[in-house]
Write a protein that holds these residues in place. Structure first.
Motif, short mmCIF file in Angstrom:
data_model
loop_
_atom_site.label_atom_id
_atom_site.label_comp_id
_atom_site.label_asym_id
_atom_site.label_seq_id
_atom_site.Cartn_x
_atom_site.Cartn_y
_atom_site.Cartn_z
N VAL A 172 5.69 6.05 10.42
CA VAL A 172 6.62 7.11 10.04
C VAL A 172 6.27 7.66 8.65
CG1 VAL A 172 9.04 7.71 9.61
CG2 VAL A 172 8.44 6.12 11.46
N PHE A 173 5.79 6.81 7.75
CA PHE A 173 5.52 7.25 6.37
C PHE A 173 4.48 8.36 6.30
CE2 PHE A 173 7.54 3.12 5.76
CZ PHE A 173 8.41 3.38 4.71
N PRO A 174 3.33 8.25 6.98
CA PRO A 174 2.39 9.38 6.91
C PRO A 174 2.86 10.61 7.69
CG PRO A 174 1.56 7.69 8.39
CD PRO A 174 2.74 7.10 7.68
N LEU A 175 3.76 10.43 8.66
CA LEU A 175 4.23 11.55 9.47
C LEU A 175 5.41 12.27 8.83
CD1 LEU A 175 4.08 9.93 13.03
CD2 LEU A 175 2.54 11.69 12.12
N ALA A 176 6.11 11.60 7.92
CA ALA A 176 7.33 12.17 7.35
C ALA A 176 7.01 13.37 6.48
CB ALA A 176 8.07 11.11 6.53
N MET A 209 0.83 -1.20 0.00
CA MET A 209 0.00 0.00 0.00
C MET A 209 0.87 1.26 0.00
SD MET A 209 -3.07 -0.99 2.67
CE MET A 209 -3.81 0.65 2.60
N ILE A 210 2.01 1.16 0.69
CA ILE A 210 2.94 2.29 0.76
C ILE A 210 3.86 2.32 -0.46
CG2 ILE A 210 4.87 3.28 2.06
CD1 ILE A 210 3.50 2.18 4.61
N HIS A 211 4.48 1.17 -0.75
CA HIS A 211 5.49 1.14 -1.80
C HIS A 211 4.90 1.33 -3.20
CE1 HIS A 211 7.97 -1.46 1.19
NE2 HIS A 211 7.96 -0.18 1.50
N ALA A 212 3.60 1.01 -3.37
CA ALA A 212 2.96 1.23 -4.66
C ALA A 212 2.84 2.71 -4.99
CB ALA A 212 1.58 0.58 -4.68
N LEU A 213 2.84 3.55 -3.97
CA LEU A 213 2.69 4.99 -4.17
C LEU A 213 3.99 5.76 -3.95
CD1 LEU A 213 -0.70 5.46 -2.26
CD2 LEU A 213 -0.37 5.38 -4.73
N LEU A 214 4.93 5.15 -3.24
CA LEU A 214 6.13 5.88 -2.82
C LEU A 214 6.98 6.41 -3.98
CD1 LEU A 214 7.20 6.70 -0.06
CD2 LEU A 214 8.67 4.68 -0.07
N ASP A 251 -6.76 11.43 -3.59
CA ASP A 251 -5.30 11.39 -3.76
C ASP A 251 -4.54 11.86 -2.52
OD1 ASP A 251 -5.66 10.41 -6.28
OD2 ASP A 251 -5.22 12.28 -7.32
N SER A 252 -5.03 11.47 -1.35
CA SER A 252 -4.33 11.81 -0.10
C SER A 252 -3.34 10.69 0.23
CB SER A 252 -5.32 12.00 1.05
OG SER A 252 -4.63 12.15 2.27
N PHE A 253 -2.06 10.90 -0.08
CA PHE A 253 -1.04 9.90 0.20
C PHE A 253 -1.00 9.56 1.70
CE2 PHE A 253 0.53 11.69 -3.79
CZ PHE A 253 0.94 10.56 -4.48
N GLN A 254 -1.06 10.58 2.56
CA GLN A 254 -0.93 10.36 3.99
C GLN A 254 -2.06 9.48 4.55
OE1 GLN A 254 -0.21 13.26 2.53
NE2 GLN A 254 1.97 13.34 3.05
N SER A 255 -3.28 9.66 4.04
CA SER A 255 -4.40 8.85 4.52
C SER A 255 -4.18 7.37 4.20
CB SER A 255 -5.71 9.33 3.89
OG SER A 255 -6.00 10.66 4.28
N VAL A 256 -3.72 7.11 2.98
CA VAL A 256 -3.44 5.72 2.59
C VAL A 256 -2.33 5.14 3.45
CG1 VAL A 256 -2.75 4.20 0.70
CG2 VAL A 256 -4.19 6.20 0.23
N PHE A 257 -1.30 5.92 3.70
CA PHE A 257 -0.18 5.45 4.52
C PHE A 257 -0.64 5.12 5.95
CE2 PHE A 257 3.09 8.03 1.80
CZ PHE A 257 2.91 7.12 0.76
N TRP A 258 -1.56 5.90 6.50
CA TRP A 258 -2.05 5.62 7.86
C TRP A 258 -2.83 4.30 7.90
CZ3 TRP A 258 -0.26 6.92 12.17
CH2 TRP A 258 0.23 8.20 12.45
#
Length: 399
Positions: free
Chosen positions: A98-102, A33-38, A170-177
């Protein structure tokens, strides 16, 4: 009796392997979920170059591979695998928030590295544990099943990322959480449902450390497999470049993870049949099929224009992974001494990780200087070189 055991197929695979597969699946859902968008996040939001993406992805995997050497050796010395697997999966879960907080690239890179350290800690003990609890005649099926469940997670993760990007505008942070949740579920399943082999079934010597003579004891067959695997890793740069290619052909950011969905679907449906097939025929022959698929994938992506070339190439890429990833693990289990399996898996992952780092950096450099065609055609060239190595592997070993 052996034939009867094989006829039971996936039903004969021990329950512990199923549990480890579900653990891998849950962690892969979170990670993908993270790496697909990172990669897209780094390039489009933070302005990172393709070379930088390749360097970051490559060094992260190299860090994981170096860690695997020591975690595998420690699991051999302790005679226990589960505790190290718990530490590795736990560390991976702790990095996810850490990903959504970074707020900067530095924090993302740091979280990526620590996450890969967790992967390194858990990888070799987990694979050794699969080998420990599985009868020899079912190893191909067991590694194929674990790889299939793992890859189902890699399929569901990007699919969830697509849906959540749509729901959150398209909220990256929401998906990361949201990705944090399955990571901690994976640790729970591992703690509750996975057990080490019976006490005394593995030799242990807590005072002994990794020594050069252990590497010699692994034997020539093992080193031939490891050498061919290292060359093969040079052909398998990070899947981040598939995502970048999707963005380059005009796919909207929300939909770019679809390439990982297709790749993982092809991977998951082929991994178990390929592993089971390798229990019946020579594993090296099945690996040859996988290499052919990789060469085809690279050539199609490089030379067939537009979305059609990308999608066909991605499916072929996924099929090649199904026909190779579990097979290399099964070959390592076949030729490594029981008391040194953790060390064997760790050293193999070190060699392939270093090669993957080199491959990803070269892929990024070629992308920036020559274009995507150069990246994928050079990958095809290394795959051809690996095929030559497979011929030598078959001639020089008893596998």
């Amino acid at each position: 009796m052996k034939h009867a055991t094989q006829q039971r197929g996936w039903k004969a695979v021990p329950g512990g392997v199923w549990a480890l597969g579900f653990v891998s699946m849950l962690m892969d859902i979170s990670s993908e979920m993270i790496h697909a968008l990172l990669p897209i996040y780094m390039v489009t939001v933070l302005g990172t170059s393709a070379l930088s993406v390749g360097f970051i992805e490559g060094i992260a995997e190299a860090v994981a591979s170096i860690t695997k050497v020591f975690s595998g050796a420690v699991s051999d010395r302790l005679g226990k695998r589960k505790i190290l697997a718990v530490c590795g999966y736990g560390l991976g879960a702790l990095t996810k928030p850490v990903f959504p907080l970074a707020g900067t690239l530095g924090w993302l890179v740091g979280a990526r590295f620590v996450d890969r350290i967790g992967k390194g800690i858990r990888g070799a003990p987990r694979d050794a544990l699969v080998a420990d609890i599985t009868p020899a005649e079912l190893r191909g099926a067991a590694f194929g099943l674990r790889q299939t469940l793992d890859t189902i997670g890699a399929f569901l993760g990007p699919l969830l990322a697509i849906g959540l990007m749509w729901l959150t505008a398209d909220s990256f942070q929401s998906v990361f959480w949201i990705a944090v949740i399955p990571a901690f579920l994976a640790v729970f399943v591992l703690i509750v449902y996975v057990k080490d082999p019976a006490p005394g079934s593995l030799k242990k010597d807590p005072k002994k450390v990794l020594k050069w003579r252990d590497l010699v004891k692994l034997g020539s067959d093992y080193w031939w497999v490891a050498g061919v695997g290292g060359v093969f890793a040079l052909a398998r740069f990070s899947e981040a470049f598939l995502i970048l290619r999707a963005e380059a052909v005009g796919i909207e950011i929300m939909w770019t993870p679809i390439v990982l969905v297709l790749m993982s679907l092809a991977f998951s449906v082929s991994a178990y049949p390929a592993g089971a097939l390798s229990d019946r025929i020579n594993r090296i022959s099945v690996l040859g099929i996988g290499l052919t698929l990789l060469i085809a994938a690279d050539v199609v992506i490089a030379l067939v224009p537009g979305l059609t070339g990308l999608l066909v190439g991605v499916v072929l890429w996924g099929l090649h992974m199904g026909f190779t990833q579990g097979l290399f693990a099964a070959l390592i289990a076949d030729c490594a001494p029981t008391e040194l399996r953790g060390t064997a898996f760790g050293m193999f992952n070190l060699l392939t990780g270093i090669a993957l780092f080199i491959a990803s950096v070269v892929a990024g450099l070629l992308w920036d200087v020559v274009g995507f065609q150069g990246t994928f055609l050079v990958g095809a060239g290394f795959a051809v070189l690996t095929a030559v190595g497979l011929v030598a592997l078959k001639r020089k070993t008893s596998l």
